[in-house]
Scaffold this motif. Structure first.
Motif, PDB file in Angstrom:
ATOM      1  N   UNK A  69     -47.964 -10.383 -40.700  1.00 40.19           N
ATOM      2  CA  UNK A  69     -48.299 -11.464 -41.505  1.00 40.19           C
ATOM      3  C   UNK A  69     -49.053 -11.158 -42.621  1.00 40.19           C
ATOM      4  N   UNK A  70     -49.993 -10.345 -42.394  1.00 37.81           N
ATOM      5  CA  UNK A  70     -51.213  -9.730 -43.208  1.00 37.81           C
ATOM      6  C   UNK A  70     -50.650  -9.069 -44.457  1.00 37.81           C
ATOM      7  N   UNK A  71     -49.350  -8.600 -44.522  1.00 37.58           N
ATOM      8  CA  UNK A  71     -49.005  -7.676 -45.349  1.00 37.58           C
ATOM      9  C   UNK A  71     -48.159  -8.260 -46.586  1.00 37.58           C
ATOM     10  N   UNK A  72     -47.586  -9.513 -46.663  1.00 38.78           N
ATOM     11  CA  UNK A  72     -46.777  -9.971 -47.478  1.00 38.78           C
ATOM     12  C   UNK A  72     -47.037 -11.303 -47.736  1.00 38.78           C
ATOM     13  N   UNK A  73     -46.426 -11.759 -49.041  1.00 40.29           N
ATOM     14  CA  UNK A  73     -46.305 -13.339 -49.373  1.00 40.29           C
ATOM     15  C   UNK A  73     -44.955 -13.138 -50.221  1.00 40.29           C
ATOM     16  N   UNK A  74     -44.109 -14.352 -49.756  1.00 35.54           N
ATOM     17  CA  UNK A  74     -42.546 -14.407 -50.411  1.00 35.54           C
ATOM     18  C   UNK A  74     -42.769 -15.624 -51.437  1.00 35.54           C
ATOM     19  N   UNK A  75     -42.512 -15.476 -52.594  1.00 32.41           N
ATOM     20  CA  UNK A  75     -42.207 -16.472 -53.555  1.00 32.41           C
ATOM     21  C   UNK A  75     -40.556 -16.777 -53.504  1.00 32.41           C
ATOM     22  N   UNK A  76     -40.252 -17.940 -53.211  1.00 34.34           N
ATOM     23  CA  UNK A  76     -38.906 -18.497 -53.723  1.00 34.34           C
ATOM     24  C   UNK A  76     -38.645 -19.064 -54.706  1.00 34.34           C
ATOM     25  N   UNK A  77     -38.130 -18.516 -55.796  1.00 44.35           N
ATOM     26  CA  UNK A  77     -37.881 -19.114 -57.186  1.00 44.35           C
ATOM     27  C   UNK A  77     -36.443 -19.662 -57.248  1.00 44.35           C
ATOM     28  N   UNK A  78     -36.259 -20.878 -57.676  1.00 43.91           N
ATOM     29  CA  UNK A  78     -34.981 -21.431 -57.682  1.00 43.91           C
ATOM     30  C   UNK A  78     -35.021 -22.749 -56.798  1.00 43.91           C
ATOM     31  N   UNK A 124     -40.254 -11.288 -53.999  1.00 40.01           N
ATOM     32  CA  UNK A 124     -39.781 -12.598 -54.600  1.00 40.01           C
ATOM     33  C   UNK A 124     -38.350 -12.927 -54.456  1.00 40.01           C
ATOM     34  N   UNK A 125     -37.696 -13.788 -54.411  1.00 38.44           N
ATOM     35  CA  UNK A 125     -36.573 -14.159 -54.349  1.00 38.44           C
ATOM     36  C   UNK A 125     -36.170 -15.193 -55.549  1.00 38.44           C
ATOM     37  N   UNK A 126     -35.064 -14.954 -56.226  1.00 37.57           N
ATOM     38  CA  UNK A 126     -34.571 -15.759 -57.491  1.00 37.57           C
ATOM     39  C   UNK A 126     -33.216 -16.150 -57.135  1.00 37.57           C
ATOM     40  N   UNK A 127     -32.943 -17.380 -57.220  1.00 40.28           N
ATOM     41  CA  UNK A 127     -31.573 -17.792 -56.992  1.00 40.28           C
ATOM     42  C   UNK A 127     -31.677 -19.480 -56.608  1.00 40.28           C
ATOM     43  N   UNK A 128     -30.211 -19.595 -56.460  1.00 42.65           N
ATOM     44  CA  UNK A 128     -29.963 -20.946 -56.077  1.00 42.65           C
ATOM     45  C   UNK A 128     -30.010 -21.052 -54.190  1.00 42.65           C
ATOM     46  N   UNK A 129     -30.706 -22.341 -53.851  1.00 45.01           N
ATOM     47  CA  UNK A 129     -30.846 -22.354 -52.573  1.00 45.01           C
ATOM     48  C   UNK A 129     -29.867 -23.200 -51.878  1.00 45.01           C
ATOM     49  N   UNK A 130     -28.792 -22.204 -51.763  1.00 46.00           N
ATOM     50  CA  UNK A 130     -27.281 -22.486 -51.215  1.00 46.00           C
ATOM     51  C   UNK A 130     -27.113 -21.841 -50.230  1.00 46.00           C
ATOM     52  N   UNK A 131     -26.122 -22.042 -49.234  1.00 45.89           N
ATOM     53  CA  UNK A 131     -25.963 -21.236 -48.050  1.00 45.89           C
ATOM     54  C   UNK A 131     -25.610 -19.844 -48.319  1.00 45.89           C
ATOM     55  N   UNK A 132     -24.774 -19.393 -49.224  1.00 45.43           N
ATOM     56  CA  UNK A 132     -24.313 -18.017 -49.518  1.00 45.43           C
ATOM     57  C   UNK A 132     -25.435 -16.957 -49.962  1.00 45.43           C
TER      58      UNK A 132
END
Length: 196
Positions: A40-49, A17-25
């Motif tokens: 590709x069988x080992x993970x799933x990424x959540x992008x929160x923000x 999981x990533x949590x934060x604003x979707x900005x360049x830095x």
């Protein structure tokens, strides 16, 4: 399990999981590019923000054929953030620059292992391979290698790191402990001033 069921994610996959604003830095572009080189069988990424880069990042995800491995959650209420953190196996912060990194402490407090860039204030919180893992900012190859290493680790070894990081947060950053240290420092300073 509940979060994986809710989002229809394979129960065998590790959840990042990533949590934060979707900005360049915040460096999310490099994280997405790194995902192309993971198993590709080992993970799933959540992008929160959310943020003005969201459309660009979603397009990149489609171009790299990673739609089955990356889910954009969008903005959530602050009170819902711990739900996503607790539901994940790893918290990933690929920032190019970062101040104090409070979100890392929040992740450690809910016993979610942290993988983060070695930048800014993050370096004051994480001890590499002891309370989390460092990766090189903006280095797609190193990001993918670091995440894959963590994905491949034995759970018992990960559990030790999680417990160590949780203990660190409670001892060093928990509000009452921090306030007591501040009061001690204040008292010492006043005494030194009065005695000088």
């Amino acid at each position: 399990k509940q979060l994986k069921q809710e989002l229809n994610i394979d129960s065998e996959k590790k959840m990042l999981v990533f949590v934060g604003r979707l900005v360049p830095f915040k460096g999310v572009k490099y994280l997405i590019k790194a995902c192309e080189f993971l198993d590709q069988q080992s993970y799933h990424l959540l992008i929160v923000g959310d943020g003005y880069l969201r459309d660009e990042l979603e397009t990149l995800t489609k171009q790299l054929k990673l739609k089955d491995n990356i889910t954009f959650i969008g903005t959530v209420e602050f009170t819902r953030v711990p739900y996503y953190m607790c539901g994940a196996d790893f918290f990933v912060l690929p920032s190019l620059d970062e101040g104090f990194g409070r979100v890392i402490l929040e992740s450690m407090a809910v016993k979610t292992l942290v993988v983060a860039s070695r930048v800014g204030g993050i370096q004051d919180i994480i001890i590499d391979n002891k309370t989390g893992f460092f990766m090189e900012a903006a280095n797609t190859k190193n990001i993918s290698e670091t995440i894959q290493k963590v994905l491949d680790m034995q759970q018992k070894d990960l559990d030790i790191i999680v417990e160590t990081s949780h203990k660190l947060v409670n001892e060093k950053y928990e509000f009452n402990n921090s306030m007591n240290r501040f009061i001690e420092l204040y008292d010492r300073t006043i005494c030194e001033y009065e005695n000088s």
